[in-house]
Design a protein around this motif. Sequence first.
Motif, mmCIF file in Angstrom:
data_model
loop_
_atom_site.group_PDB
_atom_site.id
_atom_site.type_symbol
_atom_site.label_atom_id
_atom_site.label_comp_id
_atom_site.label_asym_id
_atom_site.label_seq_id
_atom_site.Cartn_x
_atom_site.Cartn_y
_atom_site.Cartn_z
ATOM 1 N N ASN A 193 0.830 -1.099 -0.092
ATOM 2 C CA ASN A 193 0.055 -0.110 0.093
ATOM 3 C C ASN A 193 1.053 1.304 -0.010
ATOM 4 O OD1 ASN A 193 -2.317 1.747 0.107
ATOM 5 N ND2 ASN A 193 -3.026 0.557 1.793
ATOM 6 N N ARG A 194 2.001 1.220 0.830
ATOM 7 C CA ARG A 194 2.842 2.417 0.886
ATOM 8 C C ARG A 194 3.797 2.648 -0.561
ATOM 9 N NH1 ARG A 194 3.280 0.613 6.416
ATOM 10 N NH2 ARG A 194 5.016 -0.768 5.647
ATOM 11 N N ALA A 195 3.907 1.488 -1.062
ATOM 12 C CA ALA A 195 4.793 1.654 -2.448
ATOM 13 C C ALA A 195 3.957 2.068 -3.324
ATOM 14 C CB ALA A 195 5.216 0.040 -2.800
ATOM 15 N N LYS A 196 2.417 1.499 -3.515
ATOM 16 C CA LYS A 196 1.535 2.029 -4.493
ATOM 17 C C LYS A 196 1.469 3.567 -4.269
ATOM 18 C CE LYS A 196 -3.303 1.566 -6.292
ATOM 19 N NZ LYS A 196 -4.383 0.696 -6.098
ATOM 20 N N SER A 197 1.138 3.935 -3.158
ATOM 21 C CA SER A 197 0.854 5.329 -2.854
ATOM 22 C C SER A 197 2.002 6.258 -3.384
ATOM 23 C CB SER A 197 0.693 5.788 -1.169
ATOM 24 O OG SER A 197 -0.566 5.022 -0.716
ATOM 25 N N TRP A 198 3.310 5.795 -2.962
ATOM 26 C CA TRP A 198 4.275 6.626 -3.352
ATOM 27 C C TRP A 198 4.412 6.663 -4.923
ATOM 28 C CZ3 TRP A 198 8.689 6.569 -6.591
ATOM 29 C CH2 TRP A 198 9.605 7.604 -6.333
ATOM 30 N N SER A 199 4.125 5.749 -5.641
ATOM 31 C CA SER A 199 4.168 5.687 -7.069
ATOM 32 C C SER A 199 3.225 6.458 -7.650
ATOM 33 C CB SER A 199 4.108 4.153 -7.519
ATOM 34 O OG SER A 199 4.467 4.178 -8.799
ATOM 35 N N CYS A 200 1.951 6.118 -7.056
ATOM 36 C CA CYS A 200 0.823 6.817 -7.672
ATOM 37 C C CYS A 200 0.988 8.624 -7.578
ATOM 38 C CB CYS A 200 -0.372 6.549 -6.958
ATOM 39 S SG CYS A 200 -1.097 4.962 -7.498
ATOM 40 N N GLU A 201 1.664 8.998 -6.248
ATOM 41 C CA GLU A 201 1.446 10.596 -5.955
ATOM 42 C C GLU A 201 2.691 10.892 -6.914
ATOM 43 O OE1 GLU A 201 2.340 10.564 -1.756
ATOM 44 O OE2 GLU A 201 0.369 9.586 -1.255
#
Length: 244
Positions: free
Chosen positions: A156-164
Motif C-alpha cells: 500500500n505504501r509503495a503504491k501510494s508513493w508511485s501514484c503520487e
Amino acid sequence: MESSQQLPDDFIQLCNSVTAKRPKAVISHILQYGFITTEHLKEIYGYNHPPRAARDVREHGIPLETFRVTGRDGRKIAAYKFGDIAKARFSRLSGRTGLSKQIKDELIRRYGCKCFIYLEKLDERELQIDHRVPFEVDGEPGLEPENFMLLCGSANRAKSWSCEHCENWNTIKDKSICLSCYWAYPEKYTHIAMRQIRRIDIIWEEEDVEIYERLKQQAVKLEKKITEFVKEIIEREIWQNSDD
C-alpha cells in the motif's frame, strides 16, 4: 491551532473511523492538541520515521499540512496539523465497518487471503482494502468488490508513493490510464505509473528460503547484486529455450 470542537462532524467521523495503530495515534494527538511534532512521534509513540506516519494518515484520506516549530534543543523541526478539510476523502466505507468487512470477505473468497501485489498469503487483519483506481483520479467508485483490492501495508505504501509521483495522478486524471497500470491490475498491465517498466515480486518462504540463500551466496561470489544475478539467470534460460 484547530481543536476537535472546530472541526465538522463528518470530518471527526472520518478521523474516528481509522483503526490502524500508527495513523490513529497521529490523528488522536492532533485532535487533542492541534498538532504533532517529530519529537512527539519519536518520544511519545516510538516512531522513528515521522514522514511515514504522516503518509499513513494521508492514505486514509485525511489531509495534513507540514510546518516548522522550534524543538526542545532550539532547532527547527517538522510538525503536522490537519490541512484543508475540504480535501478530505469522505469515503463511503469510512465508519461503515460492516460494509467494509463484506467487501473484504468477498475479495478473500474470490482471490484468497493474500496481497494482490506481492501475492503473499497473510492473516486477514494484515490486509487493507484499497481502491484499484486512486480516489484522486476517479473519485469514489461503486461499492462492487471488483473496484477494490487487498494490499499489505508495504504494498500500500509503495503504491501510494508511485501514484503520487505519476503525471496521471497530478495533472491528467484519466481513469483508463490507471486501469492499465500495474498498481491497479498487476496481473495484466502495460505500464507502471506511465513508465515502461515491468516487475516481478518473488518471495521465498519456508523450505524455499534455502534456494534464496544459495542464490545470494553465488551472487556475492560473483560480486553481483542478487537482482542482477536473477535477471541474468532468467535471460539465459529464455535464450536457451528459444534455440530449441
